[in-house]
Design an enzyme around this catalytic site. Structure first.
Site, PDB file in Angstrom:
ATOM      1  N   SER A  32       0.964  -1.261   0.092  1.00 20.60           N
ATOM      2  CA  SER A  32      -0.019  -0.065  -0.125  1.00 20.60           C
ATOM      3  C   SER A  32       0.869   1.208  -0.032  1.00 20.60           C
ATOM      4  CB  SER A  32      -0.788   0.140   1.305  1.00 20.60           C
ATOM      5  OG  SER A  32      -1.762  -1.104   1.358  1.00 20.60           O
ATOM      6  N   ASP A  63      -4.146   2.030  -2.533  1.00 22.18           N
ATOM      7  CA  ASP A  63      -3.420   3.481  -2.897  1.00 22.18           C
ATOM      8  C   ASP A  63      -4.149   4.568  -2.837  1.00 22.18           C
ATOM      9  OD1 ASP A  63      -1.349   1.258  -3.440  1.00 22.18           O
ATOM     10  OD2 ASP A  63      -1.972   0.977  -5.520  1.00 22.18           O
ATOM     11  N   SER A  96      -2.987  -3.874  -2.792  1.00 22.61           N
ATOM     12  CA  SER A  96      -2.371  -2.502  -2.461  1.00 22.61           C
ATOM     13  C   SER A  96      -3.540  -1.565  -2.308  1.00 22.61           C
ATOM     14  CB  SER A  96      -1.371  -2.035  -3.477  1.00 22.61           C
ATOM     15  OG  SER A  96      -0.548  -0.993  -3.064  1.00 22.61           O
TER      16      SER A  96
END
Lengths: 369, 369, 369, 369
Positions: C241, C281, C279
């Protein structure tokens, strides 16, 4: 034939806010509307020949050069099933730079191309890229839609009318322009409009109505559709859609206009929509930005005793604008139904006008007029 | 004249995954590509006359009847400045029901209308509504874009080629079809393609490249644009855009395809884009759904030792697909630049081809080939 | 032990724009940063006991009362896998009304609750509802994340530092605050920052870096990760992340800030991300609104010769801001890697610091320094 | 005191579809509901002491381990003003992996943290990251909301009840759980529920009602709020919100659930909402996926004579599900009003229960019962 009247003429009052002079989108100063209506032929469908029941409606945000003087705008696609042209860029840039045109489904690209012609030939725009905005609903129950009969001359005609003294006055409703072949609740639909006006702002709505199952219709909360379930014929309508144009004179951001556009669907809900899967439900909201927010915020300050800064921060000044949107959308839909006349189209398909005498009785029965 | 080669021919290897047989979007079985290229006239621009540097590129998801056999799809608009047609409904319904066409900016509506003709006349579709998908970038630096010279016959030609034995083979790149007048990094751009193929899936990308400032260009991380800042002429490009088509054979949901579409922009970023405000950056991803996810998930299970259910739940099986998308997009852009030849367009505007000999030297200087 | 330096100290220059005085998010006047770092215990993980490698980082948009003086803001979730608190309302209202806190995954709710305490107890806010903004990445590779060891006192400590003379100066990077246990490219990650400053605006970026597969790492386009594939140990990182905070002094709308937030991902892409499925983001962009757009628009007018109105209409004045965002994000990520030191965490998990001597050699080998 | 009854007990029938056994969200097999209600103290507000009028409501999608057996889900934020926790990831991944909790505004983070405890301590989840889902509306008109009085034990109590034989039966409505201090149309609001069941699917809705201006209230289209404008006291409600949970047993994609979630707002509209600016209007829809689509599609095939493939392609099989959602949402709101009793809260603020005798008269007057 029964005289077609608007909702207010029957003493139906949707909501509590006041309408403008014309009770139309043209109550927002500068906004013009023009229709080009094409009705030709009768009988069996011959694709490319007819019968033709179509047209184009132009809504112009102001009477000037819209490309030079773009208006802030936003689009809300409740149910993005549809062929409307130009919407992603409107939302992305937050402006509209052409008039808005409404037509029958497969005409949108021809109409968009003609609108480009108009921008270069009549508006004398000198750029390499223009984003035309064209909406549609599907009128193929009555029209030779695959034939795509709208031409550049019809687009120019609708625009010429919208850019005129007539264009900024009362608006013709029902079987006109883009609304010509449309249906509503398995009755005849089409173009409808309404407005709400306060000391602080004006807001108008125009719809091209083409959705609904009969039994779902409600008028001001009354289950009119249930009561009219016997009105025949009532050929099933598979393509359900509504195009909604909201105009205001308040100087708002694109994001605020997007929030307003969302509220239009609450008005649609009150007429009996449950958002059927093949309904293309699009709302385009724009602002002429002729009125700043000061008097609106002050009036709320007076009503509520809250600080100006707080009202600005939480956008509660939008509440009356939201309410106006919901009310005017609901009423515009009812007006579309009320003003549309029975039409016979391709393959002898018939859409009956909503029987106003019976509506009057029903509204009385339910204690509403 | 310098021979135009593709990136791999110069030993530039973007990423680590393997390309397919053609290193093209056609490595996804059934996907076909056809171009119709129109190059006519020279000299000063006379709107409506030329010079004409335009065309249309057709991408067909499979060789059957796409309306009957829709493919799952999704659209990602990184920067929704653009006139592309049909995208909202693709995202809403999660399918594409026509071939995808790419062309020069203001042609989109004529092309969409011609695509409708194709669906009725050639595909024999029997419905009242079809959602055509047409993308564009703005080639007006070289082309008489306002003149809108693409006709129905060009659309049909591109489609005929895409639906043919030739259509499913190697793909012509550079100054062809919709890419004919396009630029890239103030050099000549156009159509480019690339693919990544594993035992578990195939994925291909096709781009219509039309964005970029010279100095920003990077090839596999090397600042090629800086080194080529002396290549003249380099008329400023104001309309920056890229259309990206991603195809895969993996049976994915529309939401998963949307996530894949988003990854294409990471590949664009690696070539030097900072997403300029007037760049229309659209990605359309579709799946032929010919391959289920089992072998992909098993292969990841083998690599990572994680449970099948976990891999499904967190969608980590998408990671190699994401990587393939990023790599193939970057390479497709480079291929578009490498295969495009110098072109002289309207008003003697010149777009130079990227000088491949110098690129070769630069890549060597930076230790990359 | 090798001295940890920032990218610029090694003569790595990401992009072409100038950095500010601190090359940090604090180059945007008024923005303050404070860290509270908690490192306790060693050895095997005992949930609730440790080892503890965690903390909290506070970013304050200005030194005043942020609730009274909200800042315009927007959120862009590239990959919305994550537990961040408060983001939907930020996007909806277009403002941030609390400091922004960053921490380790499961701490977000405790931290949000403590931030509410801070708003009432220290800021003396007198309202019934506050929207706290807290971001996270998952540091459980080194930290007893399930134990959730951040307490109200740590939150208040980070905030006290951010609201201080020290807070508005140089920013500590690497294993500090929320970044304490984080990884990057299977090396040690954490907090990093960078800025770009022109005569017309300042823009700063702060990241909490926790994503990446080793081989994917690129620094200024150089495949550093490939060259460092032998650096051991390199325990697989499953939780990938990045939290990105972008600050600017330009008076922008929330929608414009959203566009800026999107550009941060282009900077992430250049370091080697392909946006892995797990992830998270997230980008939060805010503006102190201390600088109006006039001088920025004029400077572009001077450069391009275009009309002011056109530059405003197409938002091309955002282009340098976009570029600054991409450059500063890329550099902030590199700084996070460069300044983080090797850390041993729970269960003796080790994250090695990126070996700077070798990076120097690699950058030289590829002709970049 | 007047006996509190549900809408159907008064013979008010919203819509045309049939309700399930309990006319509650628990008519979707496996769905459980549990409340923990906290009512303590009277008199003047002392922050941190009380009076306390709060609680938490748990909705569990099935009686098993929800983390291991996630359910497909989607979130629709009509008006994303609110502090709800966990929503972005639900939409991104398309699943819910914890029970859903509802509470009073500033409790959400404490409740989310306690839910994490529950997942580790009771559900024995063994992962490093969990996405809790907690919704809220603002009950500070009656409750010491800033005091945040919900504790871990209350969360566990609500969950224990939801995971029990009682939890899957009839649902308590009105002043219970998260709904304890809530208002509706300046009357007493709280928790309400309703369901629609056909041979092909079950769908249930639960609302935490906290929005509305008195005069706007409509019940089945009747302007009840106008008629009740004299009911005093009616302290102005500034924080308007509604949390809506929709459950179905139909195996749908996350995108389809998102479309269903959107329809809930059409039900809200029918009760008189115009979506006020500080209303947080969130809908969470999930599916237990226990029923496939076959019989639903076949039944529509039988009704309409259309091909199965067409019904699948245009998702018209969702229409009855949309209708069920609209009807059940409207009825759940009315049930919340009907079952809530007058409550005196902090600072002697009073919310009157809607006077059911008068409602009965009004409904009769307008010809509806």
């Amino acid at each position: 034939m029964e005289k077609r009247v608007r909702a207010r003429d029957m003493n139906i009052k949707i909501g509590v806010m006041k309408t403008g002079k014309y009770n139309a989108i043209t109550d927002v100063e500068g906004v013009g509307v023009g229709h080009s209506t094409i009705i030709e032929g009768e009988g069996a469908l011959v694709i490319g020949k007819g019968p033709i029941r179509t047209g184009v409606t132009a809504i112009v945000p102001h009477q000037g050069n819209i490309y030079e003087d773009k208006v802030r705008a936003a689009v809300y696609a409740y149910n993005a099933y549809g062929k409307a042209v130009g919407l992603p860029q409107v939302n992305h840039m937050g402006v509209i730079e052409t008039p808005i045109l409404l037509t029958d489904t497969l005409n949108v690209w021809i109409v968009a191309d003609a609108l480009i012609d108009y921008m270069y030939e009549v508006m004398n725009v000198k750029v390499m890229s223009i984003n035309p905005v064209v909406g549609e609903t599907n009128g193929s129950y009555l029209n030779d839609s695959i034939g795509r009969h709208v031409r550049k001359r019809h687009v120019f005609e609708a625009l010429r009318k919208a850019y005129s003294q007539d264009g900024v006055g009362p608006v013709e409703e029902g079987n006109v322009g883009g609304g010509t072949p449309m249906s509503g609740f398995e009755l005849k639909g089409g173009i409808g409009t309404s407005s709400r006006v306060t000391n602080e702002f004006s807001l108008g709505v125009l719809v091209q109505l083409n959705f609904g199952k009969r039994e779902d219709l409600r008028i001001d909360g009354v289950p009119v559709g249930m009561e009219l379930s016997d009105v025949e014929p009532r050929g099933k309508q598979r393509s359900n859609s509504i195009m909604i144009i909201v105009a205001t004179d308040l100087k708002l951001t694109s994001q605020q206009l997007w929030k307003i556009a969302k509220r239009a669907m609450l008005g649609v809900a009150r007429t009996g929509s449950y958002g059927s899967s093949t309904s293309g439900d699009f709302v385009i909201a724009f602002s002429t930005s002729k009125r700043d927010l000061d008097s609106l915020i002050e009036s709320i300050q007076k009503d509520t005793g809250r600080r100006k800064e707080t009202i600005e921060a939480d956008e509660s000044f939008l509440n009356p604008v939201f309410k106006a949107t919901v009310e005017a959308t609901e009423e515009a839909i009812v007006n579309a139904l009320f003003k549309a006349e029975t039409m016979i189209g391709r393959d002898f398909h018939i859409r009956k006008a909503i029987p106003l005498d019976r509506v009057r009785e029903i509204m009385a029965k339910y204690g509403r007029i």
